[in-house]
Design a protein around this motif. Sequence first.
Motif, PDB file in Angstrom:
ATOM      1  N   GLY A  55       0.809  -1.214   0.000  1.00 14.21           N
ATOM      2  CA  GLY A  55       0.000   0.000   0.000  1.00 14.21           C
ATOM      3  C   GLY A  55       0.835   1.254   0.000  1.00 14.21           C
ATOM      4  N   LEU A  56       1.904   1.255   0.818  1.00 11.37           N
ATOM      5  CA  LEU A  56       2.795   2.413   0.855  1.00 11.37           C
ATOM      6  C   LEU A  56       3.487   2.605  -0.495  1.00 11.37           C
ATOM      7  CD1 LEU A  56       4.162   4.664   2.451  1.00 11.37           C
ATOM      8  CD2 LEU A  56       5.822   2.973   3.285  1.00 11.37           C
ATOM      9  N   GLY A  57       3.851   1.497  -1.118  1.00 10.06           N
ATOM     10  CA  GLY A  57       4.487   1.585  -2.425  1.00 10.06           C
ATOM     11  C   GLY A  57       3.589   2.219  -3.477  1.00 10.06           C
ATOM     12  N   TYR A  58       2.329   1.828  -3.481  1.00  9.26           N
ATOM     13  CA  TYR A  58       1.402   2.409  -4.449  1.00  9.26           C
ATOM     14  C   TYR A  58       1.128   3.877  -4.142  1.00  9.26           C
ATOM     15  CZ  TYR A  58       0.437  -2.066  -6.673  1.00  9.26           C
ATOM     16  OH  TYR A  58       0.554  -3.234  -7.377  1.00  9.26           O
ATOM     17  N   ALA A  59       1.124   4.242  -2.851  1.00  8.89           N
ATOM     18  CA  ALA A  59       0.933   5.644  -2.491  1.00  8.89           C
ATOM     19  C   ALA A  59       2.100   6.486  -2.990  1.00  8.89           C
ATOM     20  CB  ALA A  59       0.790   5.785  -0.976  1.00  8.89           C
ATOM     21  N   LEU A  60       3.316   5.976  -2.853  1.00  9.34           N
ATOM     22  CA  LEU A  60       4.486   6.706  -3.344  1.00  9.34           C
ATOM     23  C   LEU A  60       4.500   6.763  -4.867  1.00  9.34           C
ATOM     24  CD1 LEU A  60       7.233   5.315  -0.935  1.00  9.34           C
ATOM     25  CD2 LEU A  60       6.161   7.571  -0.872  1.00  9.34           C
ATOM     26  N   THR A  61       4.068   5.697  -5.506  1.00 12.70           N
ATOM     27  CA  THR A  61       3.997   5.689  -6.971  1.00 12.70           C
ATOM     28  C   THR A  61       3.032   6.748  -7.468  1.00 12.70           C
ATOM     29  OG1 THR A  61       4.527   3.325  -7.048  1.00 12.70           O
ATOM     30  CG2 THR A  61       3.459   4.277  -8.990  1.00 12.70           C
ATOM     31  N   ALA A  62       1.952   6.980  -6.710  1.00 12.38           N
ATOM     32  CA  ALA A  62       0.952   7.970  -7.100  1.00 12.38           C
ATOM     33  C   ALA A  62       1.505   9.391  -7.094  1.00 12.38           C
ATOM     34  CB  ALA A  62      -0.252   7.884  -6.166  1.00 12.38           C
ATOM     35  N   LEU A  63       2.645   9.612  -6.417  1.00 15.17           N
ATOM     36  CA  LEU A  63       3.262  10.938  -6.442  1.00 15.17           C
ATOM     37  C   LEU A  63       3.854  11.262  -7.816  1.00 15.17           C
ATOM     38  CD1 LEU A  63       5.114  10.996  -2.986  1.00 15.17           C
ATOM     39  CD2 LEU A  63       2.885  11.966  -3.583  1.00 15.17           C
ATOM     40  N   ASP A  64       4.015  10.225  -8.633  1.00 15.96           N
ATOM     41  CA  ASP A  64       4.460  10.410 -10.021  1.00 15.96           C
ATOM     42  C   ASP A  64       5.846  11.039 -10.111  1.00 15.96           C
ATOM     43  OD1 ASP A  64       4.114  10.066 -12.735  1.00 15.96           O
ATOM     44  OD2 ASP A  64       3.255  12.060 -13.029  1.00 15.96           O
ATOM     45  N   THR A  65       6.759  10.570  -9.276  1.00 17.52           N
ATOM     46  CA  THR A  65       8.153  10.965  -9.418  1.00 17.52           C
ATOM     47  C   THR A  65       8.803  10.071 -10.466  1.00 17.52           C
ATOM     48  OG1 THR A  65       8.963   9.428  -7.731  1.00 17.52           O
ATOM     49  CG2 THR A  65       8.212  11.603  -6.990  1.00 17.52           C
ATOM     50  N   GLN A  66      10.081  10.291 -10.722  1.00 15.10           N
ATOM     51  CA  GLN A  66      10.790   9.453 -11.693  1.00 15.10           C
ATOM     52  C   GLN A  66      11.340   8.175 -11.061  1.00 15.10           C
ATOM     53  OE1 GLN A  66      13.677  12.218 -13.376  1.00 15.10           O
ATOM     54  NE2 GLN A  66      12.399  12.425 -15.194  1.00 15.10           N
ATOM     55  N   VAL A  67      11.050   7.965  -9.786  1.00 12.90           N
ATOM     56  CA  VAL A  67      11.555   6.788  -9.081  1.00 12.90           C
ATOM     57  C   VAL A  67      10.652   5.591  -9.340  1.00 12.90           C
ATOM     58  CG1 VAL A  67      12.081   5.805  -6.820  1.00 12.90           C
ATOM     59  CG2 VAL A  67      12.587   8.212  -7.287  1.00 12.90           C
ATOM     60  N   ASP A  68      11.254   4.478  -9.685  1.00 10.70           N
ATOM     61  CA  ASP A  68      10.513   3.219  -9.807  1.00 10.70           C
ATOM     62  C   ASP A  68      10.423   2.597  -8.409  1.00 10.70           C
ATOM     63  OD1 ASP A  68      10.194   3.227 -12.659  1.00 10.70           O
ATOM     64  OD2 ASP A  68      12.331   2.769 -12.800  1.00 10.70           O
ATOM     65  N   VAL A  69       9.331   2.850  -7.732  1.00 13.83           N
ATOM     66  CA  VAL A  69       9.189   2.449  -6.328  1.00 13.83           C
ATOM     67  C   VAL A  69       9.135   0.925  -6.210  1.00 13.83           C
ATOM     68  CG1 VAL A  69       7.791   2.693  -4.249  1.00 13.83           C
ATOM     69  CG2 VAL A  69       7.977   4.606  -5.867  1.00 13.83           C
ATOM     70  N   ILE A  70       9.944   0.408  -5.311  1.00 17.18           N
ATOM     71  CA  ILE A  70      10.069  -1.042  -5.203  1.00 17.18           C
ATOM     72  C   ILE A  70       9.174  -1.657  -4.130  1.00 17.18           C
ATOM     73  CG2 ILE A  70      11.894  -1.080  -3.464  1.00 17.18           C
ATOM     74  CD1 ILE A  70      13.264  -3.302  -5.097  1.00 17.18           C
ATOM     75  N   LEU A  71       8.586  -0.846  -3.267  1.00 14.37           N
ATOM     76  CA  LEU A  71       7.908  -1.378  -2.089  1.00 14.37           C
ATOM     77  C   LEU A  71       6.744  -2.304  -2.411  1.00 14.37           C
ATOM     78  CD1 LEU A  71       7.894   1.660   0.362  1.00 14.37           C
ATOM     79  CD2 LEU A  71       9.445  -0.278   0.284  1.00 14.37           C
ATOM     80  N   SER A  72       5.967  -1.994  -3.425  1.00 14.80           N
ATOM     81  CA  SER A  72       4.839  -2.869  -3.778  1.00 14.80           C
ATOM     82  C   SER A  72       5.334  -4.234  -4.224  1.00 14.80           C
ATOM     83  CB  SER A  72       3.998  -2.221  -4.882  1.00 14.80           C
ATOM     84  OG  SER A  72       3.498  -0.983  -4.459  1.00 14.80           O
ATOM     85  N   PHE A  73       6.436  -4.246  -4.955  1.00 20.56           N
ATOM     86  CA  PHE A  73       7.034  -5.515  -5.375  1.00 20.56           C
ATOM     87  C   PHE A  73       7.555  -6.272  -4.152  1.00 20.56           C
ATOM     88  CE2 PHE A  73       7.273  -2.599  -8.909  1.00 20.56           C
ATOM     89  CZ  PHE A  73       6.892  -3.355  -9.994  1.00 20.56           C
ATOM     90  N   TYR A  74       8.128  -5.527  -3.184  1.00 20.58           N
ATOM     91  CA  TYR A  74       8.591  -6.151  -1.957  1.00 20.58           C
ATOM     92  C   TYR A  74       7.464  -6.875  -1.241  1.00 20.58           C
ATOM     93  CZ  TYR A  74      13.402  -4.591  -1.215  1.00 20.58           C
ATOM     94  OH  TYR A  74      14.747  -4.434  -1.277  1.00 20.58           O
ATOM     95  N   GLY A  75       6.306  -6.229  -1.199  1.00 18.79           N
ATOM     96  CA  GLY A  75       5.181  -6.843  -0.519  1.00 18.79           C
ATOM     97  C   GLY A  75       4.868  -8.222  -1.063  1.00 18.79           C
ATOM     98  N   LEU A  76       4.803  -8.335  -2.393  1.00 18.98           N
ATOM     99  CA  LEU A  76       4.511  -9.632  -3.004  1.00 18.98           C
ATOM    100  C   LEU A  76       5.699 -10.582  -2.870  1.00 18.98           C
ATOM    101  CD1 LEU A  76       2.522 -11.374  -4.507  1.00 18.98           C
ATOM    102  CD2 LEU A  76       3.318 -10.381  -6.663  1.00 18.98           C
TER     103      LEU A  76
END
Length: 420
Positions: free
Chosen positions: A117-138
């Motif tokens: 959930g935190l990963g998707y929230a950070l992804t929604a900020l639309d930065t150039q960072v490929d957020v890894i947290l959602s992948f970590y969750g799975l």
Amino acid sequence: MTQDASLTMQAQVSCELEVDRTTATSSAPSTGRLVGIDLVRGLAVFGMYSAHVGPDVAVGGPVGFLLEAARGRSSALFAVLAGFSLIIITGRPHPRTGRSSRQAVARIVIRSVLLAGLGYALTALDTQVDVILSFYGLLFLTALPLYRLRARKLALIAASGALILPQVLYVVRKSIQEGNWADAVTARDPLAWITGTDGIVELLFTGEYPVLTWMPFLIAGMAVARLDLTRSGIRSRLALTGGALALLGYGASWLALRLVPHAFSAVAAATDGGSASSAWWSDAVGEPDDGTPLAWLLVAAPHSQTTFSILGSTGIALVVVAACLTVAERLPRLMRLATPIAAVGMTALTVYVLHIVALWFFTDVWHMAAIEDETMSALPILLGFIAAAALLATVWTRLFRRGPLEYLLHIATRPAQYIK
């Protein structure tokens, strides 16, 4: 698009996930928290920062080489450390049993959901960072059934995954490009509806950190955590193993790209003329623009999702882990100097999230001021991020045992203690 190291952290973008310090005991050094691991996390965070706000590797020289060496490999290091954290929570050096085991599993499940959930929230900020947290969750949920295995079996599974899964991913991605089954799955995927992403298809196959090929990193970290890392002989063997893997991964890729006919030209054509000569170790080669040729499986660049890449990056991660553990054990003066770096490692999840929020905030402010994005890649900006993270982490860890987000994550998993 910049590469995430990941946090997340993986990095945990540590990435990273916090080591469960409440389970460590001073009477059993093999089960206690290893300060050297915090040092590894801190270095991984700084490597991630270099990928997101550092100068372009085209600057050349020692700075360019260090930046190029850190990119991609920092996120792999986070994934290895995530496996370490999973074993710490579920029992090290021996897995928990009975009620304690069920509670530990529940804690991992809760953490996984919250990280996603935190990963998707950070992804929604639309930065150039490929957020890894959602992948970590799975990744955590996928690897959880293996937590009872011994180091040798975990290492065997990690090696088998590195040899087989990249080829499986290549076939799956080809089928996605040539068909429409992935679109049909995404259209019916509740996760895709909620997050506005490609959901499970992205997490497993098409994302920057596909679970299919990042599992070997996590499982390798689990195998390392099963070892008694307080023994110098174990650390030496770990360093030698890591060196051999790095040599095998990058060396074999270097040879294959030169011995296989037309391999260089196929890679260069796929990346629109990218630097194919560096494809055996650097992400300067770029990514395939329109279709992935079979020759891409010979590449060892970070994030290329190939066997050679996984072997090389895992090898580098093992060497770094062994080196940091040795510094913590044998060189106390140097370790004292590295205390701010270890403090960053202790608060890795927090500083990972904060740096993405800072990127979002300052990019927006500077855009309104008509300042070009390239300003973000200046060396002073990178040094500023590193200094700020080190200062904040050092002050915080002098006052508290956990970082702010690490503490909230700990509180959120407390309901697991009611499981019978």
